[in-house]
Design a protein around this motif. Sequence first.
Motif, mmCIF file in Angstrom:
data_model
loop_
_atom_site.group_PDB
_atom_site.id
_atom_site.type_symbol
_atom_site.label_atom_id
_atom_site.label_comp_id
_atom_site.label_asym_id
_atom_site.label_seq_id
_atom_site.Cartn_x
_atom_site.Cartn_y
_atom_site.Cartn_z
ATOM 1 N N PRO A 39 13.209 -19.567 -8.728
ATOM 2 C CA PRO A 39 12.021 -18.904 -8.171
ATOM 3 C C PRO A 39 11.013 -18.584 -9.281
ATOM 4 C CG PRO A 39 14.042 -17.889 -7.344
ATOM 5 C CD PRO A 39 14.434 -18.778 -8.488
ATOM 6 N N TYR A 40 9.737 -18.892 -9.023
ATOM 7 C CA TYR A 40 8.702 -18.540 -9.993
ATOM 8 C C TYR A 40 7.771 -17.451 -9.452
ATOM 9 C CZ TYR A 40 5.523 -21.605 -7.323
ATOM 10 O OH TYR A 40 4.768 -22.207 -6.325
ATOM 11 N N ASP A 57 -0.495 -20.898 -5.903
ATOM 12 C CA ASP A 57 0.937 -21.142 -6.144
ATOM 13 C C ASP A 57 1.131 -22.006 -7.386
ATOM 14 O OD1 ASP A 57 1.474 -19.777 -3.799
ATOM 15 O OD2 ASP A 57 1.914 -21.578 -2.617
ATOM 16 N N ARG A 97 7.518 -14.281 -5.955
ATOM 17 C CA ARG A 97 8.248 -13.555 -4.921
ATOM 18 C C ARG A 97 8.387 -14.419 -3.663
ATOM 19 N NH1 ARG A 97 5.580 -7.970 -3.735
ATOM 20 N NH2 ARG A 97 5.954 -7.837 -5.996
ATOM 21 N N ALA A 98 9.472 -14.223 -2.937
ATOM 22 C CA ALA A 98 9.736 -15.004 -1.727
ATOM 23 C C ALA A 98 8.622 -14.803 -0.695
ATOM 24 C CB ALA A 98 11.080 -14.598 -1.117
ATOM 25 N N GLY A 106 15.420 -21.313 3.909
ATOM 26 C CA GLY A 106 15.576 -20.152 3.041
ATOM 27 C C GLY A 106 14.251 -19.471 2.775
ATOM 28 N N ASP A 107 14.307 -18.312 2.145
ATOM 29 C CA ASP A 107 13.118 -17.489 1.927
ATOM 30 C C ASP A 107 12.393 -17.785 0.623
ATOM 31 O OD1 ASP A 107 13.779 -16.272 4.306
ATOM 32 O OD2 ASP A 107 14.648 -14.474 3.371
ATOM 33 N N GLU A 108 13.149 -18.129 -0.437
ATOM 34 C CA GLU A 108 12.568 -18.270 -1.786
ATOM 35 C C GLU A 108 11.931 -19.645 -1.962
ATOM 36 O OE1 GLU A 108 12.470 -16.024 -4.252
ATOM 37 O OE2 GLU A 108 14.221 -14.720 -4.168
ATOM 38 N N TYR A 147 8.776 -15.760 2.446
ATOM 39 C CA TYR A 147 9.338 -15.575 3.794
ATOM 40 C C TYR A 147 10.326 -14.398 3.780
ATOM 41 C CZ TYR A 147 7.563 -20.356 3.940
ATOM 42 O OH TYR A 147 6.766 -21.465 3.841
ATOM 43 N N GLY A 185 16.189 -25.468 -4.052
ATOM 44 C CA GLY A 185 15.806 -24.233 -3.393
ATOM 45 C C GLY A 185 15.147 -24.505 -2.055
ATOM 46 N N ARG A 241 7.741 -12.238 -9.424
ATOM 47 C CA ARG A 241 9.087 -11.916 -8.961
ATOM 48 C C ARG A 241 9.781 -11.010 -9.972
ATOM 49 N NH1 ARG A 241 14.383 -12.853 -8.874
ATOM 50 N NH2 ARG A 241 15.419 -13.428 -6.909
ATOM 51 N N ASN A 266 9.727 -22.001 -5.574
ATOM 52 C CA ASN A 266 10.678 -22.274 -6.651
ATOM 53 C C ASN A 266 10.324 -23.576 -7.329
ATOM 54 O OD1 ASN A 266 12.422 -24.628 -5.493
ATOM 55 N ND2 ASN A 266 12.348 -23.153 -3.802
#
Length: 475
Positions: A15-16, A142, A18-19, A65-67, A21, A45, A32, A70
């Motif tokens: 992860p780079y 992003d 914050r999530a 997934g949430d993250e 989702y 990810g 993050r 990434n």
Amino acid sequence: MGITREAHTAYLGIPYARAPYPSNAFDTPQPRERFTTCFEATSYGPSPAHPHVGQELFPDPVVAGDEALNLNVYAPSHGDGPFPVIVWLYGGGFFTGSNASPWYDGASFARDGVVFVVPNYRVAAEGFMILDDQVANRALLDITAALAWVRDNIAAFGGDPTNVTLAGQSAGATAALALTGAPAARGLFRRLVVMSAGTPLLTPLERMRQLSADFADQLGIPQTRQAVSATPTARRMELEQAWLPGEVRAPAESVDDRARRAGRDALRWQPTLDGEVVTTTPEEALSGSGAVEALLIGTTTQEWNFILGDLTTAPSTDASLKGMANLGFTADDLDTYLSRLGSRNPGHALAQALSDRTFRRPARRIADTAARARIPTYTYQSAWPVPLFGAAHCADLPFVFDHLDAPQAPELLGPDAPRHMAERMHTALIRFAHGDNPGWSAYTVDERRTMVFDHDSYECTDGLAKTPNNLKKFT
């Protein structure tokens, strides 16, 4: 902890930011929290949410997934660093794509002394929709956050944070160009590789505002971040699916239907000149000093063949004329293209007109702009034809990654794909990332030297302006 192979180590799904989702899909990327335990970077990810694309050339898996913000890092296992870094931006028309595709495995780059980074970025409405906070270009934010992560962390993987090349193909190339005009990204990369960037390079701000209003209206919600964030992802994806260009929906349209629609289905979601995230156009940015130290730009020679489909069954002349008219061309233009191509198939003429208008001529204009600004510039054409589609969009990717055996690549390329061409194209990016020329002469507006990658690769003059059958070796 990553996956160590003989020549490289892959660190997947880091992860780079914050999530996003489940509740922050339309927020700007946020830092993050630092890891307090060892992160196990051994599997891809989560992917950004995107609709299913029925007509795809290569695998585009969706990892739940949430993250989703990434990145994957492929680092050399041997040799003396620090190593140059390539940050790769995937394509997908800004409506699909993720770093989980096996076609973006960077093992070959790490093997050859480059740290290769593939970040996820949000696409479609999540990446570009303008809401009540008036923020545009979240996808570019992003990517900028990923580049900042590279600056701050890549040394731990053996990479040189002061020697970063930003590279991308298709939508990824368009995003890379847009970032030349983004003040927040200035200084985060030194060189630029632009493969098959489609036009328009930027959408007018008013068009993006109207698209955003239309999207909210069709969802039946206010055009606010709160309302769209509260809308179930599945409902948004249903609408995104309906907004896909007709060429990539399933089942595939007939070849005549594709020809009639050619040039009519412009991409909805893409970067926009909003005045805050993006303040200048790529042409303006590259006309001055400081945007990049060097530029490598090119296309395939027959980009749009894939979009029109299998041209061995010709679309009718009437359907091709309709597609030409969508581009502002006439029946005389169709005849001219047929004559220049030495073909009787009107689909060949339409596909080439689309390729020239959308990809090749814009790349030539960008190259001219950079060369006039004394930016070392190198252009290329990928001309080797795959069965059924010719030298079409995306057909060059397995060669650039030196991965002709990637999943689905053998089916696309057929049994005769020239491995020596893969070596040449891949080596060109390695050399360029090291700060060298990619293996051929620099582009100038006087000669417009262009490398043609084919069974026998060679330099020609003004290769981005000539039909594929007229790419003659420079003597």
